[in-house]
Design a protein around this motif. Structure first.
Motif, PDB file in Angstrom:
ATOM      1  N   LEU A  78       0.833  -1.208   0.000  1.00 19.99           N
ATOM      2  CA  LEU A  78       0.000   0.000   0.000  1.00 19.99           C
ATOM      3  C   LEU A  78       0.864   1.254   0.000  1.00 19.99           C
ATOM      4  O   LEU A  78       0.579   2.214  -0.714  1.00 19.99           O
ATOM      5  N   ILE A  79       1.902   1.251   0.815  1.00 16.75           N
ATOM      6  CA  ILE A  79       2.781   2.428   0.871  1.00 16.75           C
ATOM      7  C   ILE A  79       3.494   2.603  -0.469  1.00 16.75           C
ATOM      8  O   ILE A  79       3.588   3.712  -1.002  1.00 16.75           O
ATOM      9  N   ALA A  80       3.991   1.498  -1.024  1.00 13.91           N
ATOM     10  CA  ALA A  80       4.644   1.585  -2.336  1.00 13.91           C
ATOM     11  C   ALA A  80       3.666   2.112  -3.381  1.00 13.91           C
ATOM     12  O   ALA A  80       4.024   2.941  -4.222  1.00 13.91           O
ATOM     13  N   ALA A  81       2.431   1.651  -3.322  1.00 10.59           N
ATOM     14  CA  ALA A  81       1.433   2.099  -4.297  1.00 10.59           C
ATOM     15  C   ALA A  81       1.175   3.597  -4.167  1.00 10.59           C
ATOM     16  O   ALA A  81       0.887   4.281  -5.153  1.00 10.59           O
ATOM     17  N   SER A  82       1.304   4.103  -2.953  1.00 11.25           N
ATOM     18  CA  SER A  82       1.016   5.528  -2.756  1.00 11.25           C
ATOM     19  C   SER A  82       2.106   6.400  -3.391  1.00 11.25           C
ATOM     20  O   SER A  82       1.913   7.601  -3.557  1.00 11.25           O
ATOM     21  N   PHE A  83       3.246   5.794  -3.766  1.00 10.99           N
ATOM     22  CA  PHE A  83       4.234   6.541  -4.550  1.00 10.99           C
ATOM     23  C   PHE A  83       3.795   6.681  -6.002  1.00 10.99           C
ATOM     24  O   PHE A  83       4.379   7.444  -6.759  1.00 10.99           O
ATOM     25  N   ARG A  84       2.795   5.929  -6.404  1.00  8.81           N
ATOM     26  CA  ARG A  84       2.444   5.889  -7.818  1.00  8.81           C
ATOM     27  C   ARG A  84       1.096   6.501  -8.117  1.00  8.81           C
ATOM     28  O   ARG A  84       0.792   6.783  -9.267  1.00  8.81           O
ATOM     29  N   SER A  85       0.282   6.672  -7.100  1.00 11.20           N
ATOM     30  CA  SER A  85      -1.028   7.267  -7.311  1.00 11.20           C
ATOM     31  C   SER A  85      -1.158   8.480  -6.402  1.00 11.20           C
ATOM     32  O   SER A  85      -1.161   8.347  -5.174  1.00 11.20           O
ATOM     33  N   PRO A  86      -1.258   9.672  -6.976  1.00  9.80           N
ATOM     34  CA  PRO A  86      -1.397  10.863  -6.133  1.00  9.80           C
ATOM     35  C   PRO A  86      -2.616  10.772  -5.210  1.00  9.80           C
ATOM     36  O   PRO A  86      -2.568  11.219  -4.070  1.00  9.80           O
ATOM     37  N   GLN A  87      -3.678  10.165  -5.714  1.00 11.63           N
ATOM     38  CA  GLN A  87      -4.885  10.023  -4.902  1.00 11.63           C
ATOM     39  C   GLN A  87      -4.617   9.111  -3.693  1.00 11.63           C
ATOM     40  O   GLN A  87      -5.029   9.408  -2.565  1.00 11.63           O
ATOM     41  N   ALA A  88      -3.910   8.014  -3.927  1.00 11.21           N
ATOM     42  CA  ALA A  88      -3.557   7.119  -2.827  1.00 11.21           C
ATOM     43  C   ALA A  88      -2.566   7.796  -1.880  1.00 11.21           C
ATOM     44  O   ALA A  88      -2.629   7.600  -0.667  1.00 11.21           O
ATOM     45  N   ALA A  89      -1.655   8.592  -2.427  1.00 19.55           N
ATOM     46  CA  ALA A  89      -0.686   9.285  -1.579  1.00 19.55           C
ATOM     47  C   ALA A  89      -1.407  10.232  -0.615  1.00 19.55           C
ATOM     48  O   ALA A  89      -1.095  10.279   0.578  1.00 19.55           O
ATOM     49  N   GLU A  90      -2.376  10.960  -1.129  1.00 23.23           N
ATOM     50  CA  GLU A  90      -3.177  11.848  -0.278  1.00 23.23           C
ATOM     51  C   GLU A  90      -3.876  11.061   0.825  1.00 23.23           C
ATOM     52  O   GLU A  90      -3.893  11.462   1.993  1.00 23.23           O
ATOM     53  N   ALA A  91      -4.486   9.957   0.445  1.00 25.61           N
ATOM     54  CA  ALA A  91      -5.212   9.143   1.426  1.00 25.61           C
ATOM     55  C   ALA A  91      -4.256   8.543   2.451  1.00 25.61           C
ATOM     56  O   ALA A  91      -4.573   8.464   3.645  1.00 25.61           O
ATOM     57  N   GLN A  92      -3.091   8.119   1.991  1.00 23.56           N
ATOM     58  CA  GLN A  92      -2.090   7.579   2.923  1.00 23.56           C
ATOM     59  C   GLN A  92      -1.698   8.632   3.952  1.00 23.56           C
ATOM     60  O   GLN A  92      -1.567   8.346   5.139  1.00 23.56           O
ATOM     61  N   ARG A  93      -1.527   9.862   3.482  1.00 24.32           N
ATOM     62  CA  ARG A  93      -1.147  10.926   4.421  1.00 24.32           C
ATOM     63  C   ARG A  93      -2.280  11.256   5.377  1.00 24.32           C
ATOM     64  O   ARG A  93      -2.036  11.517   6.546  1.00 24.32           O
ATOM     65  N   ARG A  94      -3.508  11.244   4.904  1.00 21.44           N
ATOM     66  CA  ARG A  94      -4.647  11.441   5.816  1.00 21.44           C
ATOM     67  C   ARG A  94      -4.659  10.369   6.889  1.00 21.44           C
ATOM     68  O   ARG A  94      -4.886  10.641   8.068  1.00 21.44           O
TER      69      ARG A  94
END
Lengths: 215, 215
Positions: A119-135
């Motif tokens: 999931l963390i690796a994926a958040s490097f590739r999807s800006p939407q996932a990166a935002e959600a990861q940070r939330r």
């Protein structure tokens, strides 16, 4: 402390939701569970709307309509993880609270299949996932601030100790070693990082925003 | 301390190599510079052998023959960064050495274009680049151990203090905040992490492999 995989960093595999609420909620749960299973098995590269829909037993047009794409699916997995009732340990000692927290992070980052790292690796590739990861991280750290507040209330820390940098310092070595440096699981790591941070905090390392920079 | 972008974490944009050595070395430098430029501008997704060859002014069959694919290019960029003569600061104080080191890391992680973050993100996607990234980090941390050895020699740290976990603790908050949590550049972060680690180290947090786990 509820689940082994729900430290401040983690997307807990979505278990029972607060308001299960019928077919829509059931579909969501099936889809998000499928995302986690696909991620754990195949990583981001194996994650397609088609594979998720097939695994969840849901028509792919339903998935496209509601989540649009892989980024939307990942973001919803992460957002869903933020709706649980997770809380940090309460042992009566700052070091032990931090060690317990770090053990959860250690377990999440070394679990098989490696869902959280994926999931963390994926958040490097999807800006939407990166935002959600940070939330999600922000929510987890906010919930953990009580650990520091309790230590302050007990008189175990210098007045003015700030919770957030203390919590980042305590947990960062876990992510750094296990996720970035790729070292093997280390049974002493959680305790050592907790102890170092508790010692530094007691010595005044996290009081105020102006440390020894002006010395 | 040579370059702003050469902390223990970084792939320094390949400047002059130890043995420049003719056309082969020149071609390599052109190609690796092109990789960094493409990464900085377009990230991993913009990185293709064709784009790199065009930018470097080198025939793409040359690139394919020597580096095979994007993973090979990334790995060579990272390996090349390990051949410089970078060394950590030597200020006479553990905290100041660590703060100087952290300032380099901070600069590398917040520079524009974001070459170092792009390289680290890419290493999540190419096993070959991930291996090279870990070799580079390992090399950088090994070079930094002298910071701890000097502090031990000065009598500033308890005997038996271990260098590697101390260095990881000092630097991890930078990566965690700037790379994973995605917080804004923070001018106090480098100093604060250095100070917290120096305080913890002085209190014995990094002596031996058996801290308070048995308490």
């Amino acid at each position: 402390m509820t689940s082994k995989t729900s430290g401040p960093e983690t997307a807990r595999p979505p278990g029972p939701r607060p308001r299960p609420g019928g077919r829509t909620a059931r579909t969501r749960r099936q889809v998000l569970d499928a995302v986690l299973a696909e991620l754990g098995e195949h990583g981001y590269d194996g994650l397609t709307v088609e594979a998720v829909a097939a695994r969840a037993g849901v028509h792919r047009t339903t998935v496209y309509r509601r989540w649009r794409d892989v980024g939307g699916l990942l973001a919803d997995v992460l957002d869903a993880a933020g709706t649980d009732d997770w809380g940090p340990p309460d042992t009566g000692s700052l070091e032990d609270d931090l060690a317990g927290l770090n053990e959860e992070i250690h377990d999440a980052l070394t679990a098989r299949p490696p869902v959280v790292p994926a999931l963390i690796a994926a958040s490097f590739r999807s800006p939407q996932a990166a935002e959600a990861q940070r939330r999600l991280w922000d929510d987890r750290y906010a919930r953990c601030e009580v650990v520091v507040e309790r230590a302050l209330a007990r008189g175990d820390l210098p007045p003015g100790t700030e919770a957030r940098p203390l919590l980042v310092a305590a947990t960062a070595p876990l992510y750094h070693q296990l996720l970035l440096l790729g070292t093997a699981p280390d049974p002493l790591l959680a305790r050592r990082a907790a102890r170092a941070t508790a010692l530094a905090a007691a010595a005044g390392a996290f009081t105020g925003r102006q440390p020894a920079a002006d010395s």
